[in-house]
Design a protein around this motif. Structure first.
Motif, PDB file in Angstrom:
ATOM      1  N   CYS A  85       0.844  -1.192   0.000  1.00  0.00           N
ATOM      2  CA  CYS A  85       0.000   0.000   0.000  1.00  0.00           C
ATOM      3  C   CYS A  85       0.882   1.247   0.000  1.00  0.00           C
ATOM      4  CB  CYS A  85      -0.930   0.017   1.209  1.00  0.00           C
ATOM      5  SG  CYS A  85      -2.021   1.465   1.168  1.00  0.00           S
ATOM      6  N   CYS A  90      -0.597   4.815   5.113  1.00  0.00           N
ATOM      7  CA  CYS A  90       0.462   3.806   5.260  1.00  0.00           C
ATOM      8  C   CYS A  90       1.848   4.446   5.150  1.00  0.00           C
ATOM      9  CB  CYS A  90       0.283   2.685   4.238  1.00  0.00           C
ATOM     10  SG  CYS A  90      -0.981   1.471   4.721  1.00  0.00           S
ATOM     11  N   ASN A 129      -7.143  -0.477   5.104  1.00  0.00           N
ATOM     12  CA  ASN A 129      -6.610  -1.034   6.348  1.00  0.00           C
ATOM     13  C   ASN A 129      -5.757   0.032   7.048  1.00  0.00           C
ATOM     14  OD1 ASN A 129      -6.585  -3.420   7.895  1.00  0.00           O
ATOM     15  ND2 ASN A 129      -4.531  -3.933   7.189  1.00  0.00           N
ATOM     16  N   CYS A 130      -6.200   1.280   6.916  1.00  0.00           N
ATOM     17  CA  CYS A 130      -5.395   2.440   7.289  1.00  0.00           C
ATOM     18  C   CYS A 130      -4.979   2.475   8.764  1.00  0.00           C
ATOM     19  CB  CYS A 130      -6.143   3.720   6.956  1.00  0.00           C
ATOM     20  SG  CYS A 130      -6.724   3.778   5.249  1.00  0.00           S
ATOM     21  N   GLY A 133      -1.575   0.254   9.343  1.00  0.00           N
ATOM     22  CA  GLY A 133      -0.548   0.243   8.323  1.00  0.00           C
ATOM     23  C   GLY A 133       0.830   0.111   8.934  1.00  0.00           C
ATOM     24  N   SER A 135       0.395  -1.673   5.241  1.00  0.00           N
ATOM     25  CA  SER A 135      -0.334  -2.885   4.882  1.00  0.00           C
ATOM     26  C   SER A 135       0.111  -3.460   3.551  1.00  0.00           C
ATOM     27  CB  SER A 135      -1.830  -2.589   4.810  1.00  0.00           C
ATOM     28  OG  SER A 135      -2.326  -2.223   6.073  1.00  0.00           O
ATOM     29  N   ARG A 137      -1.263  -6.584   0.598  1.00  0.00           N
ATOM     30  CA  ARG A 137      -2.216  -7.620   0.203  1.00  0.00           C
ATOM     31  C   ARG A 137      -1.366  -8.711  -0.422  1.00  0.00           C
ATOM     32  NH1 ARG A 137      -7.275  -5.824  -2.664  1.00  0.00           N
ATOM     33  NH2 ARG A 137      -5.805  -4.959  -4.144  1.00  0.00           N
ATOM     34  N   ILE A 142      -5.229  -9.491   3.320  1.00  0.00           N
ATOM     35  CA  ILE A 142      -4.639  -8.213   3.721  1.00  0.00           C
ATOM     36  C   ILE A 142      -3.950  -8.401   5.070  1.00  0.00           C
ATOM     37  CG2 ILE A 142      -5.114  -5.823   4.361  1.00  0.00           C
ATOM     38  CD1 ILE A 142      -7.407  -5.881   2.314  1.00  0.00           C
ATOM     39  N   VAL A 143      -2.715  -7.901   5.144  1.00  0.00           N
ATOM     40  CA  VAL A 143      -1.914  -8.020   6.364  1.00  0.00           C
ATOM     41  C   VAL A 143      -1.498  -6.619   6.784  1.00  0.00           C
ATOM     42  CG1 VAL A 143       0.162  -9.023   7.383  1.00  0.00           C
ATOM     43  CG2 VAL A 143      -1.041 -10.247   5.561  1.00  0.00           C
ATOM     44  N   GLY A 144      -1.703  -6.291   8.060  1.00  0.00           N
ATOM     45  CA  GLY A 144      -1.353  -4.976   8.575  1.00  0.00           C
ATOM     46  C   GLY A 144      -0.112  -5.012   9.444  1.00  0.00           C
ATOM     47  N   ARG A 145       0.347  -3.804   9.782  1.00  0.00           N
ATOM     48  CA  ARG A 145       1.531  -3.618  10.644  1.00  0.00           C
ATOM     49  C   ARG A 145       2.725  -4.432  10.150  1.00  0.00           C
ATOM     50  NH1 ARG A 145      -2.560  -3.560  14.973  1.00  0.00           N
ATOM     51  NH2 ARG A 145      -2.756  -1.393  15.600  1.00  0.00           N
ATOM     52  N   VAL A 146       3.001  -4.308   8.864  1.00  0.00           N
ATOM     53  CA  VAL A 146       4.091  -5.085   8.276  1.00  0.00           C
ATOM     54  C   VAL A 146       5.401  -4.312   8.404  1.00  0.00           C
ATOM     55  CG1 VAL A 146       4.958  -6.238   6.211  1.00  0.00           C
ATOM     56  CG2 VAL A 146       2.488  -6.161   6.646  1.00  0.00           C
TER      57      VAL A 146
END
Length: 164
Positions: A85, A90, A129-130, A133, A135, A137, A142-146
């Motif tokens: 993102c 993000c 997924n703000c 973030g 984030s 895909r 969808i995966v957050g806090r990457v």
């Protein structure tokens, strides 16, 4: 979803079926391109003349639309599509560094696929997924806090699937 070029007669029939199903829609080109990419994983070169004929457009017009929209791929993607993102929310929490790390880790730029065919890297502008973030895909998830470290773990997991 198949990720090969529609070279066989069966694939040609599948392609023609998708084109025919969308040809009478108002503004048919974009829905048709989405449906073809959903069916084949990309919009193969062989589809361009079929689409052009169906919609009475030039091949150049069809090709121009495919290349204008980054969403459309003209080549089969890797086994997994990883989208980073790039929206402002993000970016404010580390997506710029994550993007640089992803490109370095994979050795590719956006819209490219790793040499082993495992991963295609793409940019996306807001995954909704703000709050968590930056984030990604990964295919349909969808995966957050990457963090960069979490990115490395995700890529290792994707590559391990092939050898398992």
């Amino acid at each position: 979803m198949s990720s090969h070029h529609p070279a066989s007669a069966a694939d040609g029939l599948r392609l023609q079926s998708v084109v025919d199903a969308h040809a009478s829609l108002p503004g048919a080109l974009l829905p048709m391109l989405h449906a073809i990419q959903d069916e084949f994983g990309h919009v193969p070169d062989q589809a361009v003349p079929v689409i052009a004929r169906s919609l009475n457009l030039s091949r150049a017009e069809v090709h121009g639309v495919i290349t204008f929209y980054h969403h459309f791929r003209s080549h089969a993607p890797g086994r997994h599509v990883v989208q980073v993102c790039r929206a402002e929310a993000c970016q404010a929490v580390g997506a710029v560094a994550l993007e640089a790390h992803a490109k370095k880790c994979l050795g590719i730029d956006f819209h490219e696929t790793t040499a082993d065919g495992a991963v295609t890297l793409e940019a996306v502008y807001c995954l909704g997924n703000c709050a968590v973030g930056p984030s990604l895909r990964i295919d349909d998830d969808i995966v957050g806090r990457v963090t960069p470290a979490r990115f490395d773990e995700i890529i290792a997991e994707l590559r391990a699937e092939v050898t398992a």
